[in-house]
Design an enzyme around this catalytic site. Structure first.
Site, PDB file in Angstrom:
ATOM      1  N   ASP A 289       0.852  -1.200   0.000  1.00 27.77           N
ATOM      2  CA  ASP A 289       0.000   0.000   0.000  1.00 27.77           C
ATOM      3  C   ASP A 289       0.880   1.241   0.000  1.00 27.77           C
ATOM      4  O   ASP A 289       2.030   1.201   0.462  1.00 27.77           O
ATOM      5  CB  ASP A 289      -0.832   0.075   1.294  1.00 27.77           C
ATOM      6  CG  ASP A 289      -1.984  -0.919   1.315  1.00 27.77           C
ATOM      7  OD1 ASP A 289      -2.208  -1.617   0.326  1.00 27.77           O
ATOM      8  OD2 ASP A 289      -2.652  -0.967   2.365  1.00 27.77           O
TER       9      ASP A 289
ATOM     10  N   ARG B 263      -0.706  -0.476  -8.705  1.00 24.51           N
ATOM     11  CA  ARG B 263      -2.112  -0.177  -8.419  1.00 24.51           C
ATOM     12  C   ARG B 263      -2.243   1.343  -8.397  1.00 24.51           C
ATOM     13  O   ARG B 263      -1.615   2.007  -7.582  1.00 24.51           O
ATOM     14  CB  ARG B 263      -2.458  -0.742  -7.041  1.00 24.51           C
ATOM     15  CG  ARG B 263      -3.801  -0.279  -6.501  1.00 24.51           C
ATOM     16  CD  ARG B 263      -3.851  -0.348  -4.969  1.00 24.51           C
ATOM     17  NE  ARG B 263      -3.660  -1.681  -4.457  1.00 24.51           N
ATOM     18  CZ  ARG B 263      -3.375  -1.922  -3.164  1.00 24.51           C
ATOM     19  NH1 ARG B 263      -3.255  -0.950  -2.288  1.00 24.51           N
ATOM     20  NH2 ARG B 263      -3.196  -3.153  -2.753  1.00 24.51           N
TER      21      ARG B 263
END
Ligand SMILES: Cc1cc2nc3c(=O)[nH]c(=O)nc-3n(C[C@H](O)[C@H](O)[C@H](O)COP(=O)(O)OP(=O)(O)OC[C@H]3O[C@@H](n4cnc5c(N)ncnc54)[C@H](O)[C@@H]3O)c2cc1C
Length: 309
Positions: free
Chosen positions: A132, A182
């Site tokens: 992340d 991402r």
């Protein structure tokens, strides 16, 4: 930036609020809309329920900015076990970690060693680890962590935030590695020198970053784009681009958060598009939940309805 978004993001880091809110029944009830439960079993059950629709998943244990090495060790052991349990359950479920959960604030070497252990297990289990992206102070160390990991394996991906002015350059610098990226809009409170203040600029940058990553010269072995958004107009615009440029289906997946835009999730699955739903679980949900509320003011009214309903 709206006053509401600003206030909610500021609240997300308030320890006093966190301690009170997490004990309040109506807040706990409203969280369940975005989180199937606090335990890994809840997340695995939710992943199994999505499987018949052809929807794959990503599992993430909530928590960030740990302050003791022992906690980072606990998180690492937890994820090692999750990778085993995912394999045993026959699920296609990646994991997604926050570097500060693995000890980034304490010792970068420790964080990297913990990540290496997770990637090694993911490799044994034919799985994949996402990193992340946290607030802007962490971008450089997180990119560094990713570059070092990507040099060792292709079983690792990284989130990059379209609201950051620097991201286009970061994308360009990563493309030679064949990265799994991402793209998200970005969930933290950032000053205008660092992040676009206007949502329209973030949205446009999102489109530009994705199309850059889908260009033929970016499609190297190991490269993958996660189009991680609930913005239907943006997703449709990207789908049109993908069709027009005959981008192979192996180059990208859509990714969304559990419980958000369920209709769009079902639609993508029906259309045969590859979709991964990120399922969060864990007890430390307050800052994460505040960020979800900040993304959509209507969610705050949902909390009030839960309170009185
Ligand atoms: C798979 C995935 C992984 C992510 N990982 C990261 C990360 O590593 N780092 C990071 O900073 N951020 C991450 N995010 C969060 C992201 O940055 C955004 O904050 C979030 O996705 C909202 O932006 P959006 O693209 O959905 O678009 P928006 O323009 O914010 O939303 C588009 C529409 O989607 C709906 N919607 C969006 N959010 C919500 C919500 N919370 N509740 C209900 N409806 C909603 C609304 O209808 C809204 O109009 C991730 C998001 C996803 C989907």
């Amino acid at each position: 930036m709206s006053v509401m978004r600003h206030a909610l993001l500021a609240l997300s880091t308030n320890a006093w609020m966190r301690d009170r809110a997490t004990k309040t029944a109506f807040v706990r009830r409203s969280v369940s809309r975005f989180m199937p439960g606090e335990q890994i079993d809840d997340a695995l059950r939710a992943a199994a329920e999505l499987k018949p629709q052809g929807i794959t998943t990503i599992l993430t244990k909530l928590g960030e900015n740990l302050s003791h090495e022992a906690e980072a060790e606990q998180v690492t052991l937890h994820y090692l076990d999750v990778l085993d349990r995912v394999a045993a359950a026959g699920l296609d479920a990646h994991i997604s970690i926050k570097p500060t959960q693995l000890g980034l604030d304490l010792d970068r070497g420790l964080c990297e060693r913990n990540l290496d252990r997770l990637i090694a297990r993911a490799t044994e289990r034919n799985n994949f680890v996402w990193i992340d992206m946290e607030s802007s102070a962490y971008v450089d160390p997180t990119l560094d962590l990713y570059r070092r990991s990507r040099a060792k394996t292709s079983r690792v991906g990284i989130a990059l935030q379209a609201y950051l002015r620097r991201t286009a350059k970061d994308v360009e610098s990563l493309i030679p590695l064949g990265p799994a990226i991402r793209i998200v809009k970005g969930a933290y409170l950032e000053p205008p020198e660092i992040a676009f203040a206007r949502k329209a600029d973030t949205d446009e940058n999102y489109f530009t970053l994705c199309t850059r990553l889908l260009a033929p010269d970016a499609r190297k072995p190991g490269a993958l784009l996660h189009i991680a958004t609930h913005d239907v107009a943006l997703a449709d615009r990207l789908s049109a681009y993908i069709a027009e440029h005959a981008v192979p289906a192996s180059a990208y997946e859509f990714a969304m958060l559990y419980g958000i835009q369920r209709g769009q999730q079902a639609r993508l699955a029906r259309e045969g598009k590859r979709l991964r739903v990120l399922i969060s679980y864990g007890e430390y949900w307050f800052p994460w939940y505040m960020r979800r509320l900040a993304e959509r003011p209507a969610n705050v009214w949902f909390v009030f309805r839960t309170m009185f309903g």
